[in-house]
Design an enzyme around this catalytic site. Sequence first.
Site, mmCIF file in Angstrom:
data_model
loop_
_atom_site.group_PDB
_atom_site.id
_atom_site.type_symbol
_atom_site.label_atom_id
_atom_site.label_comp_id
_atom_site.label_asym_id
_atom_site.label_seq_id
_atom_site.Cartn_x
_atom_site.Cartn_y
_atom_site.Cartn_z
ATOM 1 N N THR A 158 27.263 33.567 3.777
ATOM 2 C CA THR A 158 26.759 33.493 2.127
ATOM 3 C C THR A 158 26.598 34.555 1.581
ATOM 4 O O THR A 158 27.444 35.561 1.462
ATOM 5 C CB THR A 158 25.632 32.468 1.911
ATOM 6 O OG1 THR A 158 24.572 32.868 2.761
ATOM 7 C CG2 THR A 158 25.983 31.035 2.193
ATOM 8 N N LYS A 184 25.143 33.242 11.197
ATOM 9 C CA LYS A 184 24.950 33.759 9.782
ATOM 10 C C LYS A 184 23.556 33.593 9.762
ATOM 11 O O LYS A 184 22.917 32.878 10.401
ATOM 12 C CB LYS A 184 25.735 33.072 8.869
ATOM 13 C CG LYS A 184 24.981 31.798 8.574
ATOM 14 C CD LYS A 184 25.727 31.131 7.155
ATOM 15 C CE LYS A 184 25.144 32.051 6.119
ATOM 16 N NZ LYS A 184 23.661 32.094 5.847
ATOM 17 N N THR A 195 19.529 30.157 5.566
ATOM 18 C CA THR A 195 20.108 29.295 6.514
ATOM 19 C C THR A 195 20.748 30.091 7.798
ATOM 20 O O THR A 195 21.464 30.833 7.566
ATOM 21 C CB THR A 195 21.170 28.255 5.883
ATOM 22 O OG1 THR A 195 20.669 27.537 5.010
ATOM 23 C CG2 THR A 195 21.605 27.416 7.199
ATOM 24 N N GLU A 276 16.495 39.908 4.223
ATOM 25 C CA GLU A 276 16.830 39.995 2.835
ATOM 26 C C GLU A 276 15.790 41.365 2.859
ATOM 27 O O GLU A 276 14.620 41.234 2.868
ATOM 28 C CB GLU A 276 16.219 38.946 2.178
ATOM 29 C CG GLU A 276 17.167 37.832 2.335
ATOM 30 C CD GLU A 276 16.969 36.628 1.467
ATOM 31 O OE1 GLU A 276 17.643 35.757 1.109
ATOM 32 O OE2 GLU A 276 15.573 36.247 1.232
ATOM 33 N N ASN A 399 14.930 37.733 -4.502
ATOM 34 C CA ASN A 399 14.788 36.360 -4.409
ATOM 35 C C ASN A 399 13.805 36.041 -5.938
ATOM 36 O O ASN A 399 13.551 34.925 -6.231
ATOM 37 C CB ASN A 399 13.563 36.216 -3.334
ATOM 38 C CG ASN A 399 14.432 35.768 -2.153
ATOM 39 O OD1 ASN A 399 15.330 35.231 -2.126
ATOM 40 N ND2 ASN A 399 14.204 36.660 -1.194
ATOM 41 N N SER A 404 18.646 32.170 -10.711
ATOM 42 C CA SER A 404 19.863 30.987 -10.239
ATOM 43 C C SER A 404 20.905 30.580 -11.302
ATOM 44 O O SER A 404 20.431 30.777 -12.687
ATOM 45 C CB SER A 404 19.282 29.685 -9.932
ATOM 46 O OG SER A 404 18.495 29.104 -10.846
#
Lengths: 404, 404
Positions: A158, A184, A195, A276, A399, A404
């Site tokens: 992703t 991943k 995930t 991240e 984040n 979004s």
Amino acid sequence: MAVSPLAPAAFPDLPVIEGVRLATVAAGVKYRNRDDVMLAVLDPGSVVAGVFTRSATRSAPVLDCQAKIGQESAAGAAILVNSGNSNAFTGAAGQASVDAICKAAAEATGLPAERIFTSSTGVIGQPLPHDRIIAKLDEVVSKVSRMELPNAAKAIMTTDTFPKGASRTITVDGKTVNIAGIAKGSGMIAPDMATMLVYVFTDARISRAALQAIVSEANARTFNNITVDSDTSTSDTLLMGATGASGVDVDGNADFAQAVEEVFRELAHLVVKDGEGATKFVTVNVTGAATDADARTHALSIANSPLVKTAIAGEDPNWGRIVMAVGKSGAAADRDRLTIRFGDILVAEKGWVSPDYREEQGAAVMKQPEISIDVDIGLGQGAATVWTCDLTHGYISINADYRS
Amino acid sequence: MAVSPLAPAAFPDLPVIEGVRLATVAAGVKYRNRDDVMLAVLDPGSVVAGVFTRSATRSAPVLDCQAKIGQESAAGAAILVNSGNSNAFTGAAGQASVDAICKAAAEATGLPAERIFTSSTGVIGQPLPHDRIIAKLDEVVSKVSRMELPNAAKAIMTTDTFPKGASRTITVDGKTVNIAGIAKGSGMIAPDMATMLVYVFTDARISRAALQAIVSEANARTFNNITVDSDTSTSDTLLMGATGASGVDVDGNADFAQAVEEVFRELAHLVVKDGEGATKFVTVNVTGAATDADARTHALSIANSPLVKTAIAGEDPNWGRIVMAVGKSGAAADRDRLTIRFGDILVAEKGWVSPDYREEQGAAVMKQPEISIDVDIGLGQGAATVWTCDLTHGYISINADYRS
């Protein structure tokens, strides 16, 4: 997004696993101009084992895999993965999407539907456009070949910043057994959570139950001991398939179990290295705890502490925060028996900073990209190792800054 | 450092608590040009209750307070607090410093040493220069007066961005009872961790045991339900003294217990509002859990989740991360029974986003400085409320960018 500074120089050469054929295809689930669906087809006689997220809000594909994973079958199997949409928290429509995909994949591959294992990763809470995947099934089935693991590692990404692969080759009774896997990791796709997906294949011959036991044990020592931010995905899935194509029986073979664990550990470390915003890879070793469980509790408390993780980001040898994290963990500890080391440097012992410790020594360790923090609790024989990364402005930017 | 955007406009007017006299003094423990020691002297007949960090690596002053807090005495008491050095993880020297300070303070005040309660907040792992404090004891004792709570609130600050006070006045049988308290919060002083110190005084007359019961219960509902970053200090201390000077007996008086809880809650909220880097004050209400304990586990999992906290920082109504945090908490949950609200807005129900929800509605809630997240688990009657703040670049800057 920039590639993680902790990424390896190149994707590794992975051995071909006989009995597994893979292909990828661009189905346009969410991304454009890239492959977003991966299919792995395992020959008849293969066995499949797996471990899954323990989240109480796990996704429909995870629940479906869990219902199928313990079944014995000689019919072969397929693993079908899409990125771009996690099909998580999608109510009754979630299982309906999984059912539709499995039915169509069964027709396209000639396998029973209960041998189709699916994973989905990406946006949460939006209906999976499963028709887009189903429309590409005949194409992806027609393309499967033995050499596609590197492309598969890319198709399941992703916002991972690099594809992740690892392998081991061992010799058993003069014959070669190969193990190769992809993963991943904790890339983020707003408004979703990280995930972890892992797929490992081997040409070893082994019973389903024995493979499951090896997978569960190796997982407990590797993927279950990594943490980026303490948040647990609704979709984490690890599947391992054994085709038996090597003709080598590895039931009860310790070398095989060891090699599987090494592949898992290498992939787990790569997931952390793509955490991240990560700029440091941190190994937390806890020894001398009352029990192994206590050691793991201490190690996770250190690895998940925002104050520890920000200190590491700032290259600050802040052993006071290690003391704090041990103290808050809830596991047994005695302030005056703690020993703390950064790398090889003895920092604190007997409840106080070591008399020989100088701040420059700790600071030098902290400048390295890979850091070990060793804590001896001084109470018993319990030990555990956890791997994590630092907490940086990059994590906040990924984040919080991008809506979004 | 800039004052928190969540700070109140002004320090509140606090009532005088008869029977308590306070003073502050500049001892130069670490800071220069500011008062860094606070002394409160409670008249004979006062009772003292307290609660303390559960850290296994708690500091010497905390251990000393815990040894003294349960003793009955009519001799009066003193509370002596320094900022600049936490006297934590200082080995045997830590207790020796506490002993030396208590002995000197006993001589200066005429109280028994076992009635001297001390707290220290600041740098960890460095010997407390207790001689500097002892040298100022006669001066600070000579200065005590009834009006010094606001200055005391300032003297205990480390990198708090504003002083914190709260009070309630109630009427019992026609007579007035006052409660007033101060707190310091999660300001950071490198290389130390946040420490919460709270001192509350009342002129009510009450037994030590009854006051302890009220303090413990109110603490469980207030300070124990706030979290900035999930990290627990080695030094957290709350002490409450009741002088009896009002002549009003409050044993068994529910209004008094309620007023104490309100003072605690107001101070607890102020601590969160001064959380490192905080730009949002967040109330997490969990209802419908199987038990109250499960509700608290879910609420803390949401409030401590870095992904939830960064979403709030980004004003992102990211309900998927709430689902994730409930799922990972370990407490009982059923994906398809969850109901999630942001403020008054119904966001998700029955395992999926609400059909009437529009992203703009959630986004409007997220723009407010104070946000409530309400989650109904749908399983039982368990409920809990936790207060927290967001996770921002400011937190990283305070804890990573500036070296110790």
